[in-house]
Scaffold this active site. Structure first.
Site, PDB file in Angstrom:
ATOM      1  N   ARG A  96     -43.370 -50.590 -18.959  1.00  0.00           N
ATOM      2  CA  ARG A  96     -43.394 -50.726 -20.018  1.00  0.00           C
ATOM      3  C   ARG A  96     -43.775 -52.109 -20.568  1.00  0.00           C
ATOM      4  O   ARG A  96     -43.950 -52.118 -21.932  1.00  0.00           O
ATOM      5  CB  ARG A  96     -42.197 -49.991 -20.632  1.00  0.00           C
ATOM      6  CG  ARG A  96     -42.174 -48.565 -20.791  1.00  0.00           C
ATOM      7  CD  ARG A  96     -40.988 -47.906 -21.490  1.00  0.00           C
ATOM      8  NE  ARG A  96     -39.961 -47.873 -20.677  1.00  0.00           N
ATOM      9  CZ  ARG A  96     -38.707 -47.867 -21.212  1.00  0.00           C
ATOM     10  NH1 ARG A  96     -38.431 -48.291 -22.650  1.00  0.00           N
ATOM     11  NH2 ARG A  96     -37.426 -48.083 -20.412  1.00  0.00           N
ATOM     12  N   GLN A 137     -39.860 -55.301  -0.685  1.00  0.00           N
ATOM     13  CA  GLN A 137     -39.651 -53.820  -0.624  1.00  0.00           C
ATOM     14  C   GLN A 137     -41.232 -53.328  -0.892  1.00  0.00           C
ATOM     15  O   GLN A 137     -41.475 -53.122  -1.890  1.00  0.00           O
ATOM     16  CB  GLN A 137     -38.636 -53.437  -1.664  1.00  0.00           C
ATOM     17  CG  GLN A 137     -38.268 -51.946  -1.553  1.00  0.00           C
ATOM     18  CD  GLN A 137     -37.407 -51.608  -2.917  1.00  0.00           C
ATOM     19  OE1 GLN A 137     -37.589 -51.998  -3.763  1.00  0.00           O
ATOM     20  NE2 GLN A 137     -36.961 -50.429  -2.793  1.00  0.00           N
TER      21      GLN A 137
HETATM   22  C1  UD1 Z   1     -29.951 -47.808 -12.598  1.00  0.00           C
HETATM   23  C2  UD1 Z   1     -28.875 -47.245 -12.222  1.00  0.00           C
HETATM   24  C3  UD1 Z   1     -27.954 -46.768 -13.176  1.00  0.00           C
HETATM   25  C4  UD1 Z   1     -27.592 -47.605 -14.237  1.00  0.00           C
HETATM   26  C5  UD1 Z   1     -28.932 -48.348 -14.522  1.00  0.00           C
HETATM   27  C6  UD1 Z   1     -28.436 -49.527 -15.535  1.00  0.00           C
HETATM   28  C7  UD1 Z   1     -29.332 -46.263  -9.703  1.00  0.00           C
HETATM   29  C8  UD1 Z   1     -29.580 -44.998  -9.191  1.00  0.00           C
HETATM   30  N1  UD1 Z   1     -29.063 -46.223 -11.084  1.00  0.00           N
HETATM   31  O1  UD1 Z   1     -30.820 -46.800 -13.016  1.00  0.00           O
HETATM   32  O2  UD1 Z   1     -26.762 -46.148 -12.824  1.00  0.00           O
HETATM   33  O3  UD1 Z   1     -26.978 -46.957 -15.261  1.00  0.00           O
HETATM   34  O4  UD1 Z   1     -29.579 -48.975 -13.534  1.00  0.00           O
HETATM   35  O5  UD1 Z   1     -29.697 -50.416 -15.901  1.00  0.00           O
HETATM   36  O6  UD1 Z   1     -29.231 -47.304  -9.186  1.00  0.00           O
HETATM   37  N2  UD1 Z   1     -35.363 -51.533  -8.197  1.00  0.00           N
HETATM   38  C9  UD1 Z   1     -35.777 -52.188  -6.907  1.00  0.00           C
HETATM   39  N3  UD1 Z   1     -36.511 -51.144  -5.996  1.00  0.00           N
HETATM   40  C10 UD1 Z   1     -36.448 -50.188  -6.291  1.00  0.00           C
HETATM   41  C11 UD1 Z   1     -35.678 -49.592  -7.490  1.00  0.00           C
HETATM   42  C12 UD1 Z   1     -35.270 -50.312  -8.279  1.00  0.00           C
HETATM   43  O7  UD1 Z   1     -35.887 -53.384  -6.642  1.00  0.00           O
HETATM   44  O8  UD1 Z   1     -36.851 -49.235  -5.435  1.00  0.00           O
HETATM   45  C13 UD1 Z   1     -34.629 -52.570  -9.224  1.00  0.00           C
HETATM   46  C14 UD1 Z   1     -35.386 -52.656 -10.324  1.00  0.00           C
HETATM   47  O9  UD1 Z   1     -36.565 -53.560 -10.378  1.00  0.00           O
HETATM   48  C15 UD1 Z   1     -34.520 -52.957 -11.378  1.00  0.00           C
HETATM   49  C16 UD1 Z   1     -33.236 -52.370 -10.843  1.00  0.00           C
HETATM   50  O10 UD1 Z   1     -33.382 -52.291  -9.263  1.00  0.00           O
HETATM   51  O11 UD1 Z   1     -34.295 -54.396 -11.522  1.00  0.00           O
HETATM   52  C17 UD1 Z   1     -32.848 -51.017 -11.454  1.00  0.00           C
HETATM   53  O12 UD1 Z   1     -33.659 -49.985 -11.225  1.00  0.00           O
HETATM   54  P1  UD1 Z   1     -34.055 -49.068 -12.310  1.00  0.00           P
HETATM   55  O13 UD1 Z   1     -35.312 -48.186 -11.676  1.00  0.00           O
HETATM   56  O14 UD1 Z   1     -34.333 -49.784 -13.833  1.00  0.00           O
HETATM   57  O15 UD1 Z   1     -32.688 -48.009 -12.415  1.00  0.00           O
HETATM   58  P2  UD1 Z   1     -32.192 -47.179 -13.518  1.00  0.00           P
HETATM   59  O16 UD1 Z   1     -32.990 -45.871 -13.431  1.00  0.00           O
HETATM   60  O17 UD1 Z   1     -32.501 -48.084 -14.650  1.00  0.00           O
END
Ligand code: UD1
Ligand code: MG
Length: 451
Positions: free
Chosen positions: A15, A75
């Site tokens: 986004r 990753q």
């Molecule tokens: C996550 C949490 C949720 C919380 C929210 C707060 C989980 C499953 N959920 O959801 O409970 O309320 O954050 O903002 O953890 N990232 C990686 N690699 C991945 C996936 C994500 O590095 O494979 C990083 C993203 O860049 C980001 C963070 O982890 O900085 C959170 O990922 P995002 O996809 O935003 O999780 P949410 O769905 O927001």
């Protein structure tokens, strides 16, 4: 207990609609990632690991500037937050301490909150940072039983009743490294998103008889950034905090809302700042400085007792010593202005040094660029540069030397000498009146012809 910061930053940030990885977008001139890291630094971490994915090479090169000790783990596929933390297993194989998981896109968590998470580790194996959300929206919900955190349920997987809960997951978590990796081994992707959720660690830990708790912080600290609008909001929040901090430190901001600050701006006590001033990166201002409106600074230093502006522009390498005066429409770049020197009006001083107590007259220009190379101008102490002097660099003006108004100085001027370098003036008696008469007669002829 030693600490390893693990900063999750692999997400794409769709986004943001950008070629730049989300975590590198700047807030007040520092990448989001640096803001996240700065709170983490308060824990004096033994290790700092950034999990990068999208734009990993870019993140790597940027991190080298931010923190040369930080490690980057890639990753390749973003399979979820637990999968992201799992990528640090090899890097942390010899690490015996706590992991604190931070998010690269959640820049405002405070050092104090992180300290409270570690303090809570004294009595719990796993600590999650939660907050009470004004609008819980799509956050994961924390299911508490007294002080014990039993489970985190993601919005997508939650029942209607669970969605009523407003105590939400920030995503930040702390626990023993070996224990966390052992729990991560048990995480599967059987959920609505088909991802490996870090949040599953809570339920798994409870099933193993471990203690899990949540620490609560202000919602503002968990502000996450997903869009340019969020980025603008984050900048606004940052500005408000930084202004409040400066005022608490004894800086007067006459109209705080109109002063734009950078992440690293340093301003001393009893400095006064008028409305509408912009601080770019790497600016330090000592105490007792007076900065007037519409001034713009970057990469410069202003010493005690100086007066700057209105409408001054200090560019990288501008170094003002104590009690200097820099006035309106003056630009200074890569130049040292010594104690008590004055550059008060309409001047450009670039690649130069100006000695103590020297006065630079209005409209003085250091002609530092020949179209190919830059050259230096050196001006001694207690010199007087007449108005509209062009100093054609390389050139040196001695101590107590003067240049006459309108001089184009191409040769160095020795100490105490006066340089006059302009065409000599000749006065022609009566010539002005004659010329005017001629011109008026011509105009009359022309307008007659036009009738
Ligand atoms: C996550 C949490 C949720 C919380 C929210 C707060 C989980 C499953 N959920 O959801 O409970 O309320 O954050 O903002 O953890 N990232 C990686 N690699 C991945 C996936 C994500 O590095 O494979 C990083 C993203 O860049 C980001 C963070 O982890 O900085 C959170 O990922 P995002 O996809 O935003 O999780 P949410 O769905 O927001
Ligand atoms: Mg998110």
């Amino acid at each position: 207990m030693s600490t390893a910061l693990v900063i999750l930053a692999a997400g794409k940030g769709t986004r943001m609609n950008s070629d730049l990885p989300k975590v590198l977008h700047p807030i007040a001139h520092a990448p989001m990632l640096e803001h996240a890291l700065s709170a983490g630094r308060a824990l004096t971490p033994e290790r700092t690991i950034v999990v990068a994915g999208h734009g990993a090479d870019y993140v790597r090169s940027m991190m080298a500037d931010i923190d040369e000790d930080a490690e980057i783990v890639v990753q390749e596929e973003q399979l979820g937050t637990a999968h992201a933390v799992a990528q640090t297993r090899d890097a942390l194989s010899d690490f015996d301490g706590d992991i604190v998981v931070l998010y690269g896109d959640t820049p405002f968590v405070s050092a104090e909150t992180l300290q409270r998470m570690l303090a809570a580790r004294q009595s719990a194996d796993l600590v999650v940072l939660g907050f009470t959300a004004a609008d819980p929206a799509r956050y994961g919900r924390l299911l508490m039983d007294g002080n014990s955190l039993e489970r985190i349920v993601e919005y997508k997987d939650a029942t209607e009743a669970e969605r009523e809960i407003d105590f939400c997951n920030s995503g930040l978590m702390a626990g023993n490294a070996a224990q966390m990796f052992a729990l991560i081994d048990q995480v599967d992707s059987a959920n609505a998103s088909g991802e490996y959720y870090l949040t599953d660690l809570v339920e798994l830990a409870r099933a193993d008889g471990l203690q899990v708790t949540a620490v609560s912080c202000d919602e503002a600290e968990t502000l996450g950034i997903n869009s340019r609008a969020d980025l603008a909001e984050a900048d606004r929040v940052f500005q408000q905090r930084k202004r409040a901090d400066l005022m608490a430190d004894g800086v007067t901001l006459m109209d705080p809302e109109t002063v734009y600050l950078a992440f690293d701006t340093v301003i001393g006590r009893d400095t006064i700042i008028e409305p509408n001033v912009v601080f770019g990166p790497e600016v330090t201002v000592e105490s007792g400085v007076f900065i007037r409106s519409f001034s713009h600074f970057e990469g410069c230093h202003i010493s005690r007792g100086s007066k700057v502006g209105p409408y001054a522009r200090l560019r990288p390498g501008a170094e003002l010593a104590e009690n200097t005066h820099i006035g309106n429409f003056v630009e200074i770049k890569n130049a040292e202005i010594a104690e008590g020197a004055k550059v008060n009006h309409l001047s450009y001083i670039g690649d130069a040094s100006v000695g103590a107590e020297t006065n630079i007259g209005a409209g003085t220009i250091t002609c530092n660029y020949d179209g190919v190379m830059k050259h230096r101008t050196e001006i001694g102490a207690r010199a007087f540069i007449g108005s509209n002097t062009m100093l054609v660099a390389p050139v040196r003006i001695g101590n107590e030397a003067m240049t006459a108004t309108g001089a184009v100085v191409t040769k160095s001027v020795e100490d105490g000498a006066l340089a006059i370098a302009r065409a000599e003036q000749k006065n022609k008696p009566g010539r002005a009146r004659k010329l005017m008469d001629m011109l008026r007669a011509k105009k009359a002829r022309l307008s007659k012809g036009a009738e």
